[in-house]
Design a protein around this motif. Structure first.
Motif, short mmCIF file in Angstrom:
data_model
loop_
_atom_site.label_atom_id
_atom_site.label_comp_id
_atom_site.label_asym_id
_atom_site.label_seq_id
_atom_site.Cartn_x
_atom_site.Cartn_y
_atom_site.Cartn_z
N ALA A 100 0.87 -1.19 0.00
CA ALA A 100 0.00 0.00 0.00
C ALA A 100 0.90 1.23 0.00
CB ALA A 100 -0.91 -0.01 1.22
N THR A 101 0.77 2.02 -1.06
CA THR A 101 1.62 3.21 -1.21
C THR A 101 0.77 4.46 -1.02
OG1 THR A 101 2.91 1.97 -2.83
CG2 THR A 101 3.24 4.36 -2.80
N PRO A 102 1.24 5.43 -0.21
CA PRO A 102 0.46 6.66 -0.05
C PRO A 102 0.49 7.48 -1.35
CG PRO A 102 2.51 6.79 1.21
CD PRO A 102 2.47 5.43 0.61
N VAL A 103 -0.72 7.90 -1.80
CA VAL A 103 -0.83 8.76 -2.99
C VAL A 103 -1.75 9.92 -2.62
CG1 VAL A 103 -0.42 6.94 -4.72
CG2 VAL A 103 -2.73 7.30 -3.85
N SER A 104 -1.88 10.90 -3.51
CA SER A 104 -2.66 12.10 -3.14
C SER A 104 -4.11 11.72 -2.80
CB SER A 104 -2.60 13.12 -4.26
OG SER A 104 -3.01 12.51 -5.47
N ARG A 134 6.44 7.32 0.36
CA ARG A 134 5.88 8.08 -0.79
C ARG A 134 6.53 7.72 -2.12
NH1 ARG A 134 1.64 10.91 -0.42
NH2 ARG A 134 0.95 11.38 1.68
N SER A 135 7.81 7.25 -2.04
CA SER A 135 8.50 6.90 -3.29
C SER A 135 8.13 5.48 -3.75
CB SER A 135 10.02 6.98 -3.07
OG SER A 135 10.43 5.90 -2.25
N GLY A 136 7.32 4.78 -2.93
CA GLY A 136 6.92 3.42 -3.32
C GLY A 136 7.85 2.35 -2.77
N THR A 137 8.81 2.73 -1.92
CA THR A 137 9.73 1.74 -1.34
C THR A 137 9.08 1.07 -0.13
OG1 THR A 137 11.52 3.22 -1.98
CG2 THR A 137 12.08 1.43 -0.44
#
Ligand code: FAD
Length: 355
Positions: A100-104, A134-137
């Motif tokens: 789960a990646t944070p996005v806007s 936030r970079s998807g790592t």
């Protein structure tokens, strides 16, 4: 069935009052459903009424997206599933990879879940995810997110040894975006949230064993009263009657453990000790189920082995899931083992081992 239970107000009755509601009622419900319906139905009902609703109640807040969903779940108009297990992480949930990646807009979810019961018929699923930055790592942190099931791609419906009344599917999340409010509880506390929900499910599994084995026992008793061998009903052979009585003894002891643990869950915080106690009851019930079901089946002789003549063989295969679902026997024993304590003083004063 869940829709009907919701409409009748049974789910709201289960969760009335202070959290965690009436746990005893939840156990009684799990037992009754398992007595009257195939184990697959009972497992699906408990998954929603115990595990999913426990997490929504505890971590869903009092308003907004999750609270609305909880209300619909209580009405039985939205059915919830739970997805933790993956091809890579089953017993070891710290190994899961679904990201789960944070996005806007909130969170973007990508990954697969191998076993999702109610996944084909449910409306939403609580998904255990690894959180990315936030970079998807990927990070070490896990979180639980509530995702509409229509957003998931159904990969396959599993063929199973038993519990055919329950759909269990593999799903994939291909860049599914959910709002920030879909995060259940605090980000990073995913494992604790899951452990919380699973404790309710584990107790329900033990209660299902009471129902399923109680039903099998009643069928076996009836059969031993009707079937005559060596000039008298089978029940007239004391050896068989005592074996049936033994089944009842074991179920009554289990009932005591289920009720006692349900009371503790209602009155005490769910700490490590109580989690371990629930695990102990679950592993005991699961192993008992396999043995007691086989014992009841034995009373039918050859007919017990013929699925067109008796349901006992199918029931035996169905309850076998209890040793796997909600955490395996071995994982339950790992939780119990964490509570093993030695008695140093008593040892020193009473043990004299010569060298
Ligand atoms: C019909 C069905 C329905 C299911 N429904 C759901 C669902 O709705 N949601 C969900 O999230 N999951 C679900 N599951 C998955 C289930 O919870 C897992 O199968 C279970 O937790 C075991 O994980 P695994 O299959 O990956 O086995 P593994 O983790 O690969 O374990 C294999 C064996 O090794 C043992 N083992 C593993 N590690 C250790 C260790 N350190 N020490 C000792 N023994 C160990 C295990 O106990 C097991 O016996 C379902 C499974 C089935 C079969």
């Amino acid at each position: 069935m869940l829709e009907r239970l919701g409409k009748l107000g049974v789910l709201r009755h289960r969760w009335r009052g202070e959290h965690p509601g009436d746990v005893r009622f939840g156990a009684a419900l799990a037992e009754e459903v398992a007595k009257r319906a195939p184990t697959g139905i009972a497992v699906g009902v408990s998954l929603h009424t115990e595990s999913v609703l426990a997490m929504l109640h505890r971590f869903g807040g009092s308003s907004g997206y999750l609270a609305d969903l909880r209300e619909r779940a209580l009405d039985g108009t939205a059915i919830g599933a739970f997805a933790a297990s993956e091809p890579a992480g089953g017993s070891d949930l710290s190994a899961i990879q679904c990201l789960a990646t944070p996005v806007s807009e909130g969170w973007r979810i990508k990954g697969s879940k191998k076993y999702v019961s109610l996944g084909a018929v449910g409306d939403f699923v609580i998904v255990l995810c690894r959180l990315a930055d936030r970079s998807g790592t990927p990070t070490q942190r896990l979180g639980t997110l509530v995702v509409p099931l229509e957003a998931a791609d159904l990969v396959r419906e599993h063929e199973k040894l038993g519990t055919h009344a329950l759909d269990t599917v593999a799903v994939e999340f291909n860049d599914v975006v959910v709002p920030a409010e879909a995060m259940l509880g605090r980000p990073g506390l995913g494992l604790a949230n899951v452990s919380y929900g699973l404790s309710f499910e584990r107790l329900a599994v033990a209660a299902q064993v009471l129902g399923a084995c109680g039903h099998a026992l009643a069928l076996a008793v009836e059969h031993t009263e009707r079937r005559v061998q060596f000039g008298r009903p089978l029940r007239g052979h004391q050896h068989l009657e005592f074996r049936l009585a033994d089944v009842l003894v074991e179920l009554e002891v289990l009932r005591g453990a289920v009720n006692h643990t349900a009371d503790q869950l209602m009155t005490q915080p769910l700490d490590r000790k109580l989690i371990a106690r629930i695990a102990a009851v679950k592993v005991h019930a699961a192993r008992l189920a396999e043995r007691l079901m086989s014992e009841c089946m034995q009373m039918f002789g050859g007919a017990g082995y013929l699925p067109r003549e008796t349901p006992l063989g199918q029931m035996w295969q169905d309850v076998r899931l209890a040793r796997i679902g909600g955490g395996t026997d071995e994982m339950m024993l790992a939780l119990v083992a964490g509570e093993l304590r030695g008695a140093a003083e008593a040892y020193d004063s009473s043990i004299r081992i010569s060298t």
